[in-house]
Design a protein around this motif. Structure first.
Motif, short mmCIF file in Angstrom:
data_model
loop_
_atom_site.label_atom_id
_atom_site.label_comp_id
_atom_site.label_asym_id
_atom_site.label_seq_id
_atom_site.Cartn_x
_atom_site.Cartn_y
_atom_site.Cartn_z
N GLY A 260 0.81 -1.21 0.00
CA GLY A 260 0.00 0.00 0.00
C GLY A 260 0.84 1.25 0.00
N ASN A 261 0.27 2.31 -0.59
CA ASN A 261 0.98 3.59 -0.68
C ASN A 261 0.18 4.69 0.00
OD1 ASN A 261 3.32 2.74 -2.17
ND2 ASN A 261 2.02 2.52 -3.96
N TRP B 160 0.27 9.05 -0.47
CA TRP B 160 -0.83 9.96 -0.79
C TRP B 160 -0.99 11.03 0.29
CZ3 TRP B 160 -1.86 9.92 -5.59
CH2 TRP B 160 -1.82 8.73 -6.32
N VAL B 161 -0.76 10.65 1.54
CA VAL B 161 -0.83 11.64 2.62
C VAL B 161 0.25 12.71 2.44
CG1 VAL B 161 -0.50 11.99 5.11
CG2 VAL B 161 -1.88 10.07 4.28
N LEU B 162 1.47 12.27 2.13
CA LEU B 162 2.56 13.23 1.94
C LEU B 162 2.31 14.12 0.73
CD1 LEU B 162 5.58 10.87 2.70
CD2 LEU B 162 4.78 12.76 4.12
N ALA C 263 8.30 3.75 -5.32
CA ALA C 263 7.40 4.50 -4.44
C ALA C 263 8.08 4.87 -3.14
CB ALA C 263 6.13 3.69 -4.16
N LEU C 264 8.97 4.01 -2.63
CA LEU C 264 9.70 4.35 -1.40
C LEU C 264 10.56 5.59 -1.62
CD1 LEU C 264 10.76 3.86 1.45
CD2 LEU C 264 12.40 2.23 0.48
N LEU C 265 11.21 5.69 -2.77
CA LEU C 265 12.03 6.87 -3.05
C LEU C 265 11.17 8.12 -3.11
CD1 LEU C 265 14.36 5.33 -5.78
CD2 LEU C 265 14.84 5.64 -3.35
N ALA C 266 9.96 8.00 -3.69
CA ALA C 266 9.06 9.15 -3.73
C ALA C 266 8.62 9.55 -2.32
CB ALA C 266 7.83 8.82 -4.59
N ILE C 267 8.37 8.55 -1.46
CA ILE C 267 7.98 8.83 -0.08
C ILE C 267 9.09 9.58 0.66
CG2 ILE C 267 7.58 7.73 2.16
CD1 ILE C 267 5.94 5.59 0.66
N GLY D 158 1.14 -2.76 7.42
CA GLY D 158 2.42 -2.61 8.10
C GLY D 158 2.44 -1.49 9.12
N LEU D 159 1.81 -0.35 8.80
CA LEU D 159 1.81 0.77 9.73
C LEU D 159 1.11 0.41 11.03
CD1 LEU D 159 1.09 3.81 7.37
CD2 LEU D 159 3.22 3.29 8.55
N ARG D 160 -0.01 -0.29 10.92
CA ARG D 160 -0.74 -0.67 12.13
C ARG D 160 0.08 -1.63 12.98
NH1 ARG D 160 -6.00 -3.98 11.04
NH2 ARG D 160 -4.42 -5.61 10.73
#
Length: 374
Positions: free
Chosen positions: A17-18, A22-24, A253-257, A349-351
């Motif tokens: 999930g991303n 999207w939040v950032l 996507a990790l690099l974008a985050i 993962g965040l949870r």
């Protein structure tokens, strides 16, 4: 909790999930509307040295994974480790030790993919193991000046010797490691490891493994010499020429985050209200400085927190301890947390991370505070 968790949270999945991306992006759009700036200014907010280093390491990690060596190593490890708690203690201890020697990010790039492969060969609580590894690298890397970026920055600012800095950090690190191994002991039962039906083993590709190893050494040297573009050109050029499928597995996507984190958090730190608040807070020394470093790390991550508070805080040991403990708690507390979750490809993962990391932060923060007050 039992050794087995629901299959949905154990199985290595896709990127997991991303939502954070999207939040950032939404936060960046809000800043662009409320505090517009020139397009080039946004690029200057990004620490391209960090993003570039992660890009190269991600590509090299993919090369090692696709070489089949991780699968072979996992099979040998499972043949020698019969109990789940023993495996968890081994992985956590390795993460803590490696992070003190080769930085927290690099140790995660070595261990999290291995842990994910282990979970394909045996019934393991993957989410729990990865979160414990993330906590371990945050704790272990705090010991040495080269373990993480905030330590490197504060070490240069302190004027301490290498050994002197380690002596300054040792009490806090000892507390963090003590609670880390208590957590492993309590959260991971000593149950036999149940192996999964063995799939056809992918053959090890020695040439790809040797190429990834050689590129790793060359890339680390390039980073040390500040030859980032040359290092990236070598890594991506070699894989594009010989093994283009490796690059398809890179987590772009990790690099974008990470890039968006720099854009958002640095703009947040620049807000006049933040500067005014720092001037009003009595955080120059002692326990107030320590708690301010922890709280700030939860909002803007511990590396920017160390830089931001270096002015108003005059108690460097308190600041160093606070940003180290502040790597726990919120996932934004440390860049290593995000890297661990993305490498593990954990659904939810965040949870799973916050279920362990927030209680761990509270316990470690209180224990280290009592040490400082004592």
């Amino acid at each position: 909790m039992a050794a087995t968790e629901p299959a949905a949270s154990e199985a290595p999945g896709e990127a997991g999930g991303n939502g954070l991306l999207w939040v950032l992006l939404a936060v960046a759009a809000a800043f662009a509307l409320l505090r517009p700036r020139a397009p080039m200014d946004y690029l200057r907010l990004v620490d391209w040295q960090t993003v570039g280093a992660l890009a190269g390491l991600l590509a090299i990690t993919q090369g090692v994974e696709k070489s089949g060596m991780l699968q072979a190593t996992a099979q040998r490890l499972l043949a020698r480790t019969t109990h789940l708690r023993g495996l968890a203690l081994l992985l956590v201890a390795a993460a803590a030790l490696l992070s003190a020697l080769v930085t927290n990010d690099v140790s995660l790039f070595l261990l999290v993919p291995l842990t994910r492969v282990l979970a394909t060969q045996a019934h393991l609580p993957l989410a729990r193991l990865v979160v414990l590894e993330a906590l371990a690298v945050n704790a272990g890397s705090a010991l040495t000046p080269i373990g993480n970026p905030q330590n490197l920055y504060l070490w240069h600012r302190s004027g301490e010797s290498f050994i002197g800095f380690m002596g300054m950090m040792a009490p806090t690190v000892a507390i963090m490691l003590f609670w880390l191994f208590v957590a492993v002991w309590l959260l991971v039962p000593r149950t036999p490891i149940a192996l999964k039906p063995a799939p056809d083993a992918a053959p090890v590709q020695p040439r790809l493994l040797w190429l990834a190893g050689a590129l790793f050494i060359a890339f680390v040297v390039a980073l040390d010499r500040h030859w980032l573009l040359a290092g990236l050109g070598l890594v991506f050029g070699a894989f594009l020429l010989f093994y283009p499928r490796v690059l398809r597995g890179v987590d772009w996507a990790l690099l974008a985050i990470i890039a968006l984190m720099f854009v958002d958090l640095r703009q947040l730190a620049e807000l006049p209200a933040i500067a005014a608040l720092l001037k009003q807070w009595p955080i120059a020394e002692g326990w107030r400085a320590y708690l301010a470093a922890i709280a700030t790390s939860q909002v803007i991550s511990n590396v920017p927190a160390a830089i931001l508070l270096d002015g108003p805080v005059r108690d460097l040991p308190a600041l160093a301890a606070g940003v180290s403990v502040g790597g726990f708690g919120c996932v934004l507390g440390s860049l290593a947390n995000l890297i661990a979750l993305r490498l593990a490809r954990l659904p939810n993962g965040l949870r799973e991370f916050h279920k362990l990391s927030i209680p761990f932060l509270l316990v470690c923060a209180a224990s280290a505070l009592l040490l400082r007050l004592g």
